[in-house]
Design a protein around this motif. Structure first.
Motif, PDB file in Angstrom:
ATOM      1  N   LEU A  33     -26.720  -2.823 -29.875  1.00 58.85           N
ATOM      2  CA  LEU A  33     -26.982  -1.960 -28.720  1.00 58.85           C
ATOM      3  C   LEU A  33     -27.642  -0.656 -29.170  1.00 58.85           C
ATOM      4  N   ILE A  69     -24.263  13.814 -23.993  1.00 56.78           N
ATOM      5  CA  ILE A  69     -25.269  14.333 -23.044  1.00 56.78           C
ATOM      6  C   ILE A  69     -24.607  14.487 -21.671  1.00 56.78           C
ATOM      7  N   PHE A  90     -16.716   2.339 -23.804  1.00 56.69           N
ATOM      8  CA  PHE A  90     -16.791   3.778 -23.541  1.00 56.69           C
ATOM      9  C   PHE A  90     -16.126   4.177 -22.228  1.00 56.69           C
TER      10      PHE A  90
END
Ligand code: SAM
Length: 333
Positions: A33, A69, A90
């Motif tokens: 990924l 971010i 995540f």
């Protein structure tokens, strides 16, 4: 949080994220990924700053990963933030961020592939704006995996050309990362050594800007390359108003013979028996000199070449379906 055994961060955030701490978990960056994470808050803030005003706007972040971010975006208090992440590992970390932002930001977490994400649902409540007016308050931001970013930008350019998906709301802006060489290609002007099909495609539909470069060493794990942050803002008046696939075909055919004079590549747009007539006709209709190489043609000239090709296809419908590569394969068999 630790990745590959590196201790990554313990996050202290400003304002409403003050009490938020990422819990210590072990997450392994998945190579398939292309997971290279940014951990320097100054850099993630700089990426978000490059997107322009996002306060009270609608934002989609692509591939938030562990959320560095994301936090820089949340600090700017957008009205709504949708994060689309393929890796479900995540989710707990992103949920903590959502919880920490509480009622300040409407944060939505989508676990899935950005390529199948429906922006029209995600931004359902966002105001639309006229294509020729100011851009809508919608932004797409992402530090994408290199493998996905180039493919994704081509898909998004197609959606821009059709004013669909995130561009059904107007000229939605993008702030994205690419491998530095790809960023240079996207913005490469005529005659630049990096000028390629991607440069012309992007510049036909968007105003492009390579904002800054992030050194590879800023990522964990460190990729072999540096990374460019690029903004793409759809043009009010795209240089072409033709079917995307047609433009793509013309440009691919030209750039397949990058080092040869243009007429060599252009000839391959036409069946062999028609080349003598239609090759020169293409250049004369477009009013473009064919004694140059593909990277020496301006974006405006390419637009005229595409229009000329369209006119020729209308006169000779068999030309549109002609595929030089397929012919080659048949011959080879
Ligand atoms: N934004 C984080 C940062 O800057 O530290 C992570 C960046 S990492 C280069 C790319 C992220 O995109 C990873 O979290 C990866 O799982 C996710 N990703 C990869 N392919 C994806 C896809 N097709 N759709 C959504 N997310 C994807």
């Amino acid at each position: 949080l630790s990745i590959y055994g590196y201790s990554i961060y313990s996050v202290k955030q400003e304002n409403f994220l003050d009490d938020f701490e990422v819990p210590a978990t072990t997450t392994e960056a998945l190579r398939q990924l292309s997971q290279n994470f940014l951990m320097d808050e100054r850099i993630t803030d700089k990426i978000v700053k490059a997107a322009g005003k996002i306060h009270n706007h609608f934002v989609c972040e692509v591939g938030p990963g562990p959320g560095s971010i994301t936090r820089s975006i949340l600090k700017k208090a957008p009205k709504k933030l949708v994060v689309v992440e393929k890796d479900a590992r995540f989710l707990p970390t992103l949920e903590l961020l959502k919880e920490a932002s509480g009622s300040h930001v409407d944060m939505v977490i989508e676990i899935g592939d950005i390529r199948s994400y429906n922006f029209e649902v995600g931004f359902e409540k966002a105001p639309s704006s006229d294509w020729f007016g100011a851009p809508p308050p919608i932004h797409l931001i992402g530090n994408l995996p290199f493998s996905v970013s180039t493919n994704l930008i081509i898909r998004w350019l197609e959606a821009i050309s059709e004013k669909k998906s995130a561009w059904s709301f107007g000229r939605t802006s993008m702030t994205l990362t690419f491998q530095k060489e790809v960023a240079e290609r996207i913005v490469a002007p005529v005659t630049h050594k990096q000028r390629c099909r991607l440069s012309v495609m992007c510049q036909m539909w968007c105003d492009v800007d390579h904002k800054f470069t992030i050194p590879g060493k800023a990522f964990v794990p460190k990729p072999d390359v540096d990374v460019g942050v690029v903004t793409l803002n759809p043009l009010k008046y795209p240089l072409v108003n033709l079917p995307f696939k047609m433009v793509e075909k013309v440009l691919r055919t030209f750039f397949n013979t990058r080092q040869k004079l243009c007429n060599k590549g252009a000839d391959r747009l036409f069946p062999e028996e028609m080349r003598g007539e239609l090759g020169p006709k293409l250049f004369s209709l477009a009013d473009v000199n064919y004694r140059v190489r593909p990277f020496e043609i301006t974006t405006e000239e390419y637009a005229r070449i595409c229009f000329a090709y369209k006119l020729i296809c209308e006169e000779h419908p068999e030309v549109e379906d002609y595929n030089f590569r397929a012919t080659k394969k048949t011959v080879a068999v």
